[in-house]
Design a protein around this motif. Structure first.
Motif, mmCIF file in Angstrom:
data_model
loop_
_atom_site.group_PDB
_atom_site.id
_atom_site.type_symbol
_atom_site.label_atom_id
_atom_site.label_comp_id
_atom_site.label_asym_id
_atom_site.label_seq_id
_atom_site.Cartn_x
_atom_site.Cartn_y
_atom_site.Cartn_z
ATOM 1 N N GLY A 271 0.793 -1.229 0.000
ATOM 2 C CA GLY A 271 0.000 0.000 0.000
ATOM 3 C C GLY A 271 0.822 1.273 0.000
ATOM 4 O O GLY A 271 0.308 2.356 0.286
ATOM 5 N N ALA A 290 -3.517 9.228 -1.220
ATOM 6 C CA ALA A 290 -3.800 8.089 -0.324
ATOM 7 C C ALA A 290 -4.923 7.237 -0.909
ATOM 8 O O ALA A 290 -4.928 6.011 -0.788
ATOM 9 C CB ALA A 290 -4.189 8.623 1.057
ATOM 10 N N GLU A 291 -5.844 7.890 -1.577
ATOM 11 C CA GLU A 291 -6.985 7.166 -2.162
ATOM 12 C C GLU A 291 -6.516 6.218 -3.280
ATOM 13 O O GLU A 291 -6.951 5.071 -3.360
ATOM 14 C CB GLU A 291 -7.957 8.196 -2.730
ATOM 15 C CG GLU A 291 -9.356 7.685 -2.865
ATOM 16 C CD GLU A 291 -10.228 8.758 -3.489
ATOM 17 O OE1 GLU A 291 -11.052 8.400 -4.321
ATOM 18 O OE2 GLU A 291 -10.034 9.953 -3.140
ATOM 19 N N LYS A 294 -4.848 3.238 -1.851
ATOM 20 C CA LYS A 294 -5.833 2.301 -1.307
ATOM 21 C C LYS A 294 -6.418 1.428 -2.438
ATOM 22 O O LYS A 294 -6.611 0.223 -2.282
ATOM 23 C CB LYS A 294 -6.946 3.110 -0.635
ATOM 24 C CG LYS A 294 -7.619 2.382 0.478
ATOM 25 C CD LYS A 294 -8.533 3.294 1.264
ATOM 26 C CE LYS A 294 -9.751 2.480 1.660
ATOM 27 N NZ LYS A 294 -10.926 3.277 1.897
ATOM 28 N N THR A 295 -6.677 2.050 -3.571
ATOM 29 C CA THR A 295 -7.206 1.289 -4.718
ATOM 30 C C THR A 295 -6.189 0.251 -5.186
ATOM 31 O O THR A 295 -6.534 -0.890 -5.501
ATOM 32 C CB THR A 295 -7.531 2.250 -5.882
ATOM 33 O OG1 THR A 295 -8.440 3.234 -5.412
ATOM 34 C CG2 THR A 295 -8.130 1.519 -7.068
ATOM 35 N N HIS A 297 -3.855 -1.146 -3.462
ATOM 36 C CA HIS A 297 -3.555 -2.127 -2.415
ATOM 37 C C HIS A 297 -4.770 -3.017 -2.131
ATOM 38 O O HIS A 297 -5.419 -2.890 -1.093
ATOM 39 C CB HIS A 297 -3.129 -1.362 -1.159
ATOM 40 C CG HIS A 297 -2.696 -2.239 -0.026
ATOM 41 N ND1 HIS A 297 -2.825 -1.861 1.289
ATOM 42 C CD2 HIS A 297 -2.142 -3.462 0.008
ATOM 43 C CE1 HIS A 297 -2.364 -2.816 2.075
ATOM 44 N NE2 HIS A 297 -1.940 -3.801 1.320
ATOM 45 N N GLN A 298 -5.082 -3.900 -3.045
ATOM 46 C CA GLN A 298 -6.197 -4.836 -2.859
ATOM 47 C C GLN A 298 -5.694 -6.112 -2.190
ATOM 48 O O GLN A 298 -4.580 -6.537 -2.447
ATOM 49 C CB GLN A 298 -6.803 -5.208 -4.217
ATOM 50 C CG GLN A 298 -7.466 -4.060 -4.934
ATOM 51 C CD GLN A 298 -8.626 -3.502 -4.139
ATOM 52 O OE1 GLN A 298 -9.480 -4.242 -3.664
ATOM 53 N NE2 GLN A 298 -8.646 -2.186 -3.985
#
Ligand code: FCB
Length: 485
Positions: A271, A290-291, A294-295, A297-298
């Motif tokens: 991430g 950061a968004e 997050k996408t 980092h699944q």
């Protein structure tokens, strides 16, 4: 989530013994049944782009021969087959209109595999971007994350009832760096580092959105990962200092080449981009939100990686000479550390070191062990199974007078490399599978048809397939689940 894999001193009983191919390299039928053109169709027609001036228009004609080819896989004893889906066969313009004939082809292939008792493993993207999307900016355009998610949804709905193993992107570092910065792969651009970093980030975003879309579209629990590329880093001798130096060499962003594996794997598995990246790239760095991270980092279900070779590393002492700065397939060999005693020093091979037909493929049998171990430690959370999504050897094979193909070097390469995985198993690293590259000789990108990677020999003039000695040897490995290694 993946099932718990039994580990023992040997390979797990449900280990996938596979071989791999990719759509553009084997299918041919480049404009059949409504398929749209891809960037590789474009590249192959560009003068001077491909050695020998050849194209993948026919390749192994796999599109017409799935019955015969799956029967051959069965004869070889394979328990899994990794293939890729041509985005432009499914969506000729990349978005919008679906070409049902394209989906039907992959659906028939999957049925054929399952009927033969072979586990299908599908790669969504193995480099053949629809040309129409290239004209909209391709990987340079951030919108590709949503185009890719839509494509993943369509494919997941069509095949996800039967396909459990999925790979989003094959070797993003290669298709971005070779395609957009070095220009020797499609689409043949030579962008700045700043622009290439943008492409890198868009590719990782697409991996994230594609993973989400696949999970939502598949009616069963599926196993998803990507297949990053990279040289293994092998401690020159197995002292704690050299092991640490190899680890640091593997995971450090050492320069602006964009080949360093942590740049591609850390965001996906951890991430975040490597801590040193902003300093290494300076003003060229793209400062991801950061968004976005997050996408990207699944949660993933296994650690896939492609690995053909490795570089030896030792801990540099203050008195040691400066590291060699040679470059192999675009990868900086410099460890890039400071002069402190544990700093890694990547060691060049002597000129006479054995290689395959392609010079980047140096023989380095410990590669699979160290890559499995280091990736397991950094990304595995103690449990994710490791799957070697590609590993293989190219040699100038020919049909001998006795009608057979005596590819002893490939057998020896395979034997040595597989022993590395066996060692990983013995040390308790969870293992999911191994895919030899490639099932059969095929179109090797800018190198054309000269390098032969297959377990099966292809006579391109007649499309005759012949199992090489290595295929028969591999069948025995599979039959004994690696006991004979
Ligand atoms: C890998 C590619 C694969 C093939 C092998 C030899 O980098 O993923 O398509 O070209 O190398």
């Amino acid at each position: 989530m993946s099932e718990t894999l039994r580990t023992s001193a040997s390979f797990p009983a449900n280990f996938l013994w596979g071989a791999a191919t990719a759509s553009y390299q084997v299918e041919g039928a480049h404009d059949a049944d409504g398929k749209g053109p891809s960037i590789w169709d474009m590249m192959a027609c560009k003068e001077g782009a491909i050695s020998g001036g050849v194209t993948g228009h026919i390749a192994c004609d796999h599109y017409q021969r799935i019955k015969e080819d799956v029967a051959m896989m069965k004869e070889m004893g394979l328990t899994a087959y990794r293939f890729s889906i041509s985005w432009a066969r499914v969506l000729p313009e990349g978005t919008g209109r679906v070409n049902q004939a394209g989906l039907d082809f992959y659906s028939a292939l999957v049925d054929e595999l399952i009927a033969a008792g072979i586990e299908p493993c599908a790669t969504l993207y193995h480099w053949d971007l629809p040309l129409a999307l290239h004209h909209r900016g391709g990987w340079m355009n951030r919108e590709i994350a949503s185009w890719f998610a839509d494509y993943a949804t369509i494919v997941g709905r069509a095949l996800g009832d039967r396909v459990k193993w999925w790979i989003t992107l094959n070797e993003p570092s290669v298709f971005i760096v070779a395609g957009y910065r070095d220009g020797n792969h499609a689409p043949g651009l030579k962008l700045s580092v700043t622009e290439t970093l943008r492409c890198l980030h868009n590719a990782l975003l697409a991996h994230g959105t594609g993973t989400q879309a696949l999970r939502a579209a598949c009616p069963q629990a599926v196993r998803i990962c990507m297949a990053p590329a990279g040289y293994a880093k092998i401690p020159d001798t197995e002292t704690p200092e050299n092991i640490e130096a190899a680890r640091r060499s593997l995971f450090t962003v050492a320069g602006q080449s964009l080949w360093d594996v942590a740049l591609w794997m850390d965001p996906v598995f951890l991430g975040k981009y490597p801590d040193e990246a902003p300093a290494v790239f300076g003003a060229k760095w793209h400062h991801p939100s950061a968004e976005d991270l997050k996408t990207i980092h699944q949660p993933l279900d296994f650690i896939g990686f492609n690995c053909y070779s490795g570089i030896r590393v030792r801990a540099k002492t203050a008195a040691a000479p400066a590291p060699s700065d040679g470059s192999v397939r675009g990868t900086s060999l410099a460890g890039g550390g400071s002069a402190i005693s544990a700093a890694p020093e990547d060691l060049p091979y002597p000129q006479e070191h054995p290689t395959g037909q392609l010079s980047w493929l140096m023989l380095a049998p410990e590669s699979l062990y160290w890559q499995s171990r280091f990736f397991h430690e950094r990304y595995g959370r103690g449990k994710l199974p490791v799957v070697v999504t590609e590993n293989g050897f190219c040699s100038g094979d020919w049909v001998a007078l006795d009608g057979h193909i005596h590819d002893g070097a490939r057998i020896d390469y395979l034997h040595r490399y597989l022993r590395g995985i066996k060692r990983a198993a013995a040390e308790g690293i969870p293992l999911g599978g191994y895919f030899y590259w490639s099932l059969m000789d095929n179109f090797e990108w800018a190198e054309g048809y000269r390098p032969r990677f297959g377990l099966v020999h292809v006579d391109y003039a007649t499309q005759k397939r012949t199992l090489k000695d290595s295929a028969l040897w591999y069948r025995e490995v599979i039959r004994t689940c690696g006991q004979n290694l």
